[in-house]
Design a protein around this motif. Structure first.
Motif, PDB file in Angstrom:
ATOM      1  N   VAL A 133       0.834  -1.211   0.000  1.00 29.26           N
ATOM      2  CA  VAL A 133       0.000   0.000   0.000  1.00 29.26           C
ATOM      3  C   VAL A 133       0.866   1.257   0.000  1.00 29.26           C
ATOM      4  CG1 VAL A 133      -1.785   1.293   1.221  1.00 29.26           C
ATOM      5  CG2 VAL A 133      -1.878  -1.196   1.156  1.00 29.26           C
ATOM      6  N   THR A 134       1.880   1.280   0.882  1.00 32.73           N
ATOM      7  CA  THR A 134       2.737   2.472   0.950  1.00 32.73           C
ATOM      8  C   THR A 134       3.510   2.664  -0.347  1.00 32.73           C
ATOM      9  OG1 THR A 134       4.469   1.149   2.034  1.00 32.73           O
ATOM     10  CG2 THR A 134       2.980   2.415   3.452  1.00 32.73           C
ATOM     11  N   HIS A 135       3.907   1.565  -0.972  1.00 33.11           N
ATOM     12  CA  HIS A 135       4.628   1.684  -2.243  1.00 33.11           C
ATOM     13  C   HIS A 135       3.695   2.212  -3.336  1.00 33.11           C
ATOM     14  CE1 HIS A 135       8.119   1.007  -4.708  1.00 33.11           C
ATOM     15  NE2 HIS A 135       7.393   0.356  -5.611  1.00 33.11           N
ATOM     16  N   ALA A 136       2.442   1.755  -3.321  1.00 27.77           N
ATOM     17  CA  ALA A 136       1.465   2.275  -4.289  1.00 27.77           C
ATOM     18  C   ALA A 136       1.215   3.760  -4.043  1.00 27.77           C
ATOM     19  CB  ALA A 136       0.162   1.487  -4.188  1.00 27.77           C
ATOM     20  N   LEU A 137       1.148   4.151  -2.761  1.00 29.86           N
ATOM     21  CA  LEU A 137       0.997   5.560  -2.409  1.00 29.86           C
ATOM     22  C   LEU A 137       2.185   6.374  -2.898  1.00 29.86           C
ATOM     23  CD1 LEU A 137      -0.215   7.981  -0.909  1.00 29.86           C
ATOM     24  CD2 LEU A 137       0.706   7.041   1.225  1.00 29.86           C
ATOM     25  N   PHE A 138       3.366   5.814  -2.732  1.00 27.27           N
ATOM     26  CA  PHE A 138       4.584   6.489  -3.181  1.00 27.27           C
ATOM     27  C   PHE A 138       4.570   6.686  -4.702  1.00 27.27           C
ATOM     28  CE2 PHE A 138       8.822   5.952  -5.030  1.00 27.27           C
ATOM     29  CZ  PHE A 138       9.482   7.025  -4.472  1.00 27.27           C
ATOM     30  N   ASN A 139       4.234   5.640  -5.438  1.00 25.91           N
ATOM     31  CA  ASN A 139       4.197   5.744  -6.902  1.00 25.91           C
ATOM     32  C   ASN A 139       3.164   6.758  -7.365  1.00 25.91           C
ATOM     33  OD1 ASN A 139       6.213   3.816  -7.265  1.00 25.91           O
ATOM     34  ND2 ASN A 139       4.769   2.118  -7.378  1.00 25.91           N
ATOM     35  N   MET A 140       2.017   6.765  -6.710  1.00 27.36           N
ATOM     36  CA  MET A 140       0.990   7.743  -7.044  1.00 27.36           C
ATOM     37  C   MET A 140       1.498   9.159  -6.808  1.00 27.36           C
ATOM     38  SD  MET A 140      -1.430   9.994  -5.625  1.00 27.36           S
ATOM     39  CE  MET A 140      -1.581   9.425  -3.920  1.00 27.36           C
ATOM     40  N   GLY A 141       2.182   9.374  -5.673  1.00 28.31           N
ATOM     41  CA  GLY A 141       2.722  10.696  -5.363  1.00 28.31           C
ATOM     42  C   GLY A 141       3.741  11.172  -6.383  1.00 28.31           C
TER      43      GLY A 141
ATOM     44  N   GLU B 190      -7.029  13.219  -2.095  1.00 26.98           N
ATOM     45  CA  GLU B 190      -8.125  12.246  -2.054  1.00 26.98           C
ATOM     46  C   GLU B 190      -7.594  10.824  -2.272  1.00 26.98           C
ATOM     47  OE1 GLU B 190     -10.946  13.498  -4.947  1.00 26.98           O
ATOM     48  OE2 GLU B 190     -11.560  15.285  -3.821  1.00 26.98           O
ATOM     49  N   SER B 191      -6.670  10.686  -3.223  1.00 26.86           N
ATOM     50  CA  SER B 191      -6.066   9.365  -3.455  1.00 26.86           C
ATOM     51  C   SER B 191      -5.245   8.927  -2.257  1.00 26.86           C
ATOM     52  CB  SER B 191      -5.184   9.413  -4.709  1.00 26.86           C
ATOM     53  OG  SER B 191      -5.935   9.773  -5.854  1.00 26.86           O
TER      54      SER B 191
ATOM     55  N   TYR C 104      -5.499   5.553   0.364  1.00 28.74           N
ATOM     56  CA  TYR C 104      -4.402   4.657   0.730  1.00 28.74           C
ATOM     57  C   TYR C 104      -4.207   4.591   2.243  1.00 28.74           C
ATOM     58  CZ  TYR C 104      -2.892   4.113  -4.131  1.00 28.74           C
ATOM     59  OH  TYR C 104      -2.835   3.795  -5.472  1.00 28.74           O
ATOM     60  N   PHE C 105      -4.300   5.724   2.914  1.00 28.03           N
ATOM     61  CA  PHE C 105      -4.137   5.719   4.370  1.00 28.03           C
ATOM     62  C   PHE C 105      -5.288   4.961   5.039  1.00 28.03           C
ATOM     63  CE2 PHE C 105      -1.140   9.295   3.759  1.00 28.03           C
ATOM     64  CZ  PHE C 105      -0.124   8.844   4.586  1.00 28.03           C
ATOM     65  N   THR C 106      -6.460   5.030   4.430  1.00 28.78           N
ATOM     66  CA  THR C 106      -7.582   4.241   4.958  1.00 28.78           C
ATOM     67  C   THR C 106      -7.267   2.749   4.863  1.00 28.78           C
ATOM     68  OG1 THR C 106      -9.173   5.961   4.307  1.00 28.78           O
ATOM     69  CG2 THR C 106     -10.033   3.735   4.677  1.00 28.78           C
ATOM     70  N   GLN C 107      -6.679   2.327   3.750  1.00 28.71           N
ATOM     71  CA  GLN C 107      -6.275   0.922   3.603  1.00 28.71           C
ATOM     72  C   GLN C 107      -5.236   0.537   4.660  1.00 28.71           C
ATOM     73  OE1 GLN C 107      -5.287  -0.492  -0.395  1.00 28.71           O
ATOM     74  NE2 GLN C 107      -6.369   1.285  -1.262  1.00 28.71           N
ATOM     75  N   ILE C 108      -4.303   1.441   4.936  1.00 32.52           N
ATOM     76  CA  ILE C 108      -3.265   1.158   5.945  1.00 32.52           C
ATOM     77  C   ILE C 108      -3.905   0.972   7.311  1.00 32.52           C
ATOM     78  CG2 ILE C 108      -1.274   2.142   7.161  1.00 32.52           C
ATOM     79  CD1 ILE C 108      -0.491   3.507   4.527  1.00 32.52           C
TER      80      ILE C 108
ATOM     81  N   GLU D 216      -0.216  11.288   7.658  1.00 25.38           N
ATOM     82  CA  GLU D 216      -1.198  11.839   6.712  1.00 25.38           C
ATOM     83  C   GLU D 216      -1.343  13.343   6.902  1.00 25.38           C
ATOM     84  OE1 GLU D 216      -5.778  11.029   5.164  1.00 25.38           O
ATOM     85  OE2 GLU D 216      -5.095  10.168   7.072  1.00 25.38           O
ATOM     86  N   ASP D 217      -1.419  13.781   8.150  1.00 29.90           N
ATOM     87  CA  ASP D 217      -1.540  15.222   8.429  1.00 29.90           C
ATOM     88  C   ASP D 217      -0.319  15.976   7.931  1.00 29.90           C
ATOM     89  OD1 ASP D 217      -3.956  14.721   9.596  1.00 29.90           O
ATOM     90  OD2 ASP D 217      -3.203  14.752  11.664  1.00 29.90           O
ATOM     91  N   LEU D 218       0.861  15.375   8.108  1.00 30.89           N
ATOM     92  CA  LEU D 218       2.083  16.017   7.643  1.00 30.89           C
ATOM     93  C   LEU D 218       2.054  16.206   6.127  1.00 30.89           C
ATOM     94  CD1 LEU D 218       4.998  17.016   8.188  1.00 30.89           C
ATOM     95  CD2 LEU D 218       5.760  14.653   7.862  1.00 30.89           C
ATOM     96  N   MET D 219       1.641  15.176   5.412  1.00 33.06           N
ATOM     97  CA  MET D 219       1.553  15.253   3.959  1.00 33.06           C
ATOM     98  C   MET D 219       0.582  16.360   3.539  1.00 33.06           C
ATOM     99  SD  MET D 219       0.221  12.329   1.305  1.00 33.06           S
ATOM    100  CE  MET D 219       1.646  11.253   1.554  1.00 33.06           C
ATOM    101  N   THR D 220      -0.579  16.381   4.168  1.00 32.63           N
ATOM    102  CA  THR D 220      -1.608  17.371   3.816  1.00 32.63           C
ATOM    103  C   THR D 220      -1.131  18.788   4.098  1.00 32.63           C
ATOM    104  OG1 THR D 220      -3.347  15.767   4.316  1.00 32.63           O
ATOM    105  CG2 THR D 220      -3.986  18.077   4.227  1.00 32.63           C
ATOM    106  N   SER D 221      -0.600  19.017   5.291  1.00 32.72           N
ATOM    107  CA  SER D 221      -0.176  20.376   5.676  1.00 32.72           C
ATOM    108  C   SER D 221       0.977  20.856   4.805  1.00 32.72           C
ATOM    109  CB  SER D 221       0.220  20.411   7.151  1.00 32.72           C
ATOM    110  OG  SER D 221       1.311  19.535   7.417  1.00 32.72           O
TER     111      SER D 221
END
Length: 566
Positions: free
Chosen positions: A290-298, A418-419, A423-427, A492-497
């Motif tokens: 999941v984290t790797h998919a999140l990374f690739n998306m980012g 949103e994406s 991913y964080f919900t899956q984690i 997640e908060d760090l990424m958003t902020s």
């Protein structure tokens, strides 16, 4: 050595560099005559002085100060004083040459900001160690003779200065008892002159055998250090790239390990049989996907944002270029028309000089000069209107481009977040599944241990407390679960902020830069036209008294003629 340096000006008390001292030196060392007077008028403040060099020598200076105002300095000489400490030079970032010879300095320090320094002279001081010069990567000439340096390994420190060509260390204790010149020539191969004598190729090769083994070990260590440095730089560059995508430390299993970093109970659960290890490994594997998919998306989103920025910048550059061409055409047309009017006016003056003013030509000359004056004023007014209109159009276009860019980026960021949220919900779901599995396992383990009456005296305190009963297991795992959720929520908060802050700062900077550009353009337009008007007003003043008399004659005839009509 230098403790007995004679004070040249015995009438000067030891003191600090003052603004008055700097002004006096600038006046003495600056141009003389009219050029000097004009320069002094134009640079009343030290900050505004155009001088690039300053000498404050033989002035009994004890402390360096007030030089921070002269940020444009490239050459500074403070030799033959009684300075004890290098300080207050941080703002002189353009300094290329610094002379602090014949002082009482004991430590090389506070030179970190002088990254452009090429020549450094510290001759005849009380320095014991060559140090704190890591920022001076451009250093070419270094004179530190007649100090108190005793360690010959200072040569190894100087070896890393790849631009170093000239070195003088004569008179230091480290120079005696060994072939120091030979050591210098071998261990600093880029050096050309030592003690202002050329190091010949034959000399360097002949002495190399003496230090061969030591040099070989040094080169091997340097190679290892270089490889490690390159690896670190590559990692730092990669991390910087990942941070631009706001997905740093998500490309591998970093977030998984972070969950257990401050989780003593979670770590303790690893100690129960192989089944616990399988549960942990399963959680690690699924979470890693999941984290790797999140990374690739980012990183994909980063490419899209970079492309959007590129297109925005291309459009901005194209728009500015078109506006610049329009302004250039307006100015060129203005200057062509101005030259025509000036030429016509000059011909008028030449005709007046040759023919004089008569009743026959009076009306013609008067009308011609009046028309030329009106034409030039109308020309400058029309040009001002045209340039201002062009600048206003550009500003409005830029404002619209920035607004559109800001909106497009905001849409892309919302898609990214949103994406990421999904991913964080899956984690979190995987973490909950893991907690259920590991809790069930620990309860079975605790039940079996109680039946067998196992002792856990050799286990950590957290594990012993957790194995008291089933309630203890549930309590420990609940605490572990809370810690994991806190880490996930924090990431997640760090990424958003961070991405929101980046977007806000970027767009604010673009708009502020545009406002500054617009104000500078308006100032330039007004300055250009003020200069043109001033030039025209002074146009007639270049003529001597004879032409002025002719103009007066024209004026008198005009007055007389008006009186006759009355």
């Amino acid at each position: 050595m230098n403790d007995n340096n004679p004070v040249i000006h015995t009438d000067i008390e030891p003191g600090v560099i003052s603004t008055q001292m700097i002004k006096d030196a600038l006046r003495e060392q600056g141009p003389k005559g009219e050029a000097g007077r004009l320069m002094e008028e134009e640079s009343q403040d030290i900050q505004n002085t155009p001088s690039k060099q300053l000498r404050l020598e033989f002035l009994n200076i004890l402390q360096i100060d007030h030089l921070w105002m002269m940020t444009g300095l490239t050459k500074l000489k403070l030799s033959n004083n009684i300075i004890e400490k290098i300080e207050n030079l941080d703002e002189l970032v353009n300094l290329v040459e610094l002379d602090l010879s014949f002082n009482r300095i004991t430590v090389i320090e506070n030179l970190g900001n002088l990254v452009n320094l090429e020549i450094l002279t510290l001759f005849e001081n009380s320095i014991e160690e060559v140090q704190n010069l890591d920022s001076q990567t451009k250093l070419e000439i270094f004179s530190i003779g007649h100090n108190k340096i005793s360690n010959p390994d200072c040569v190894l420190y100087l070896r890393k200065f790849e631009s170093l060509k000239v070195l003088n260390m004569a008179g230091n204790p480290c120079c005696y008892g060994i072939n120091f010149r030979g050591r210098i020539s071998v261990f600093i191969p880029q050096l050309i002159y030592y003690e202002y004598k050329v190091i010949m190729k034959e000399e360097r090769e002949s002495i190399r055998a003496v230090f061969g083994r030591e040099l070989e070990i040094l080169e091997e260590n340097e190679k290892k250090e270089r490889i490690e440095k390159e690896k670190k730089e590559a990692c730092d560059q990669e991390l910087k790239f990942h941070k631009e995508g706001f997905v740093e430390f998500l490309d591998k299993d970093q977030l998984f390990y972070e969950l257990f970093q401050n989780d003593a109970e979670g770590k303790a659960s690893f100690l129960t049989e192989s089944e616990a290890e399988l549960i942990h490994e399963g959680f690690k594997e699924h979470m890693g996907k999941v984290t790797h998919a999140l990374f690739n998306m980012g990183m994909e989103q980063l490419k899209l944002r970079n492309e959007e920025e590129r297109q925005f910048q291309d459009t901005v550059n194209r728009t500015k270029k078109e506006s610049l061409n329009d302004s250039r055409s307006i100015v060129e047309g203005c200057l062509e028309r101005k030259e025509f009017i000036y030429h016509d006016t000059n011909k008028c003056f030449e005709s007046i000089e040759k023919q004089g003013v008569t009743d026959d030509n009076f009306a013609y000359y008067t009308e011609l000069m009046r028309n030329n004056t009106e034409d030039i004023h109308n020309l400058y007014f029309d040009v001002w209107i045209a340039l201002m209109k062009n600048e206003l159009t550009l500003y409005e276009q830029m404002e619209e481009l920035i607004t559109t860019f800001e909106r497009n980026l905001a849409d892309m960021i919302n898609v990214f977040l949103e994406s990421a949220q999904a991913y964080f919900t899956q984690i979190r779901e995987q973490e909950s599944t893991f907690m259920e599995l590991i809790t069930d396992h620990l309860i079975r383990f605790q039940t079996q241990a109680s039946i067998r009456n196992d002792s856990f005296s050799d286990f950590p305190l957290e594990f012993r407390n957790m194995m008291v009963d089933k309630e203890s297991v549930h309590s420990a795992m609940a605490a572990s679960h809370d810690i994991h959720l806190l880490v996930i929520d924090g990431r997640e908060d760090l990424m958003t902020s961070r991405i929101r802050q980046w977007h806000s700062q970027l767009c604010s900077k673009l708009m502020n830069d545009e406002i500054k550009r617009n104000r500078a353009a308006i100032t330039e337009i007004n300055y250009f036209l003020d200069y043109q008007r001033a030039e025209f007003e002074g146009f007639y003043s270049k003529y001597n008294d004879e032409e002025e008399t002719i103009l007066d004659t024209l004026s008198e005839k005009s007055i007389n003629q008006s009186g006759q009509f009355e």
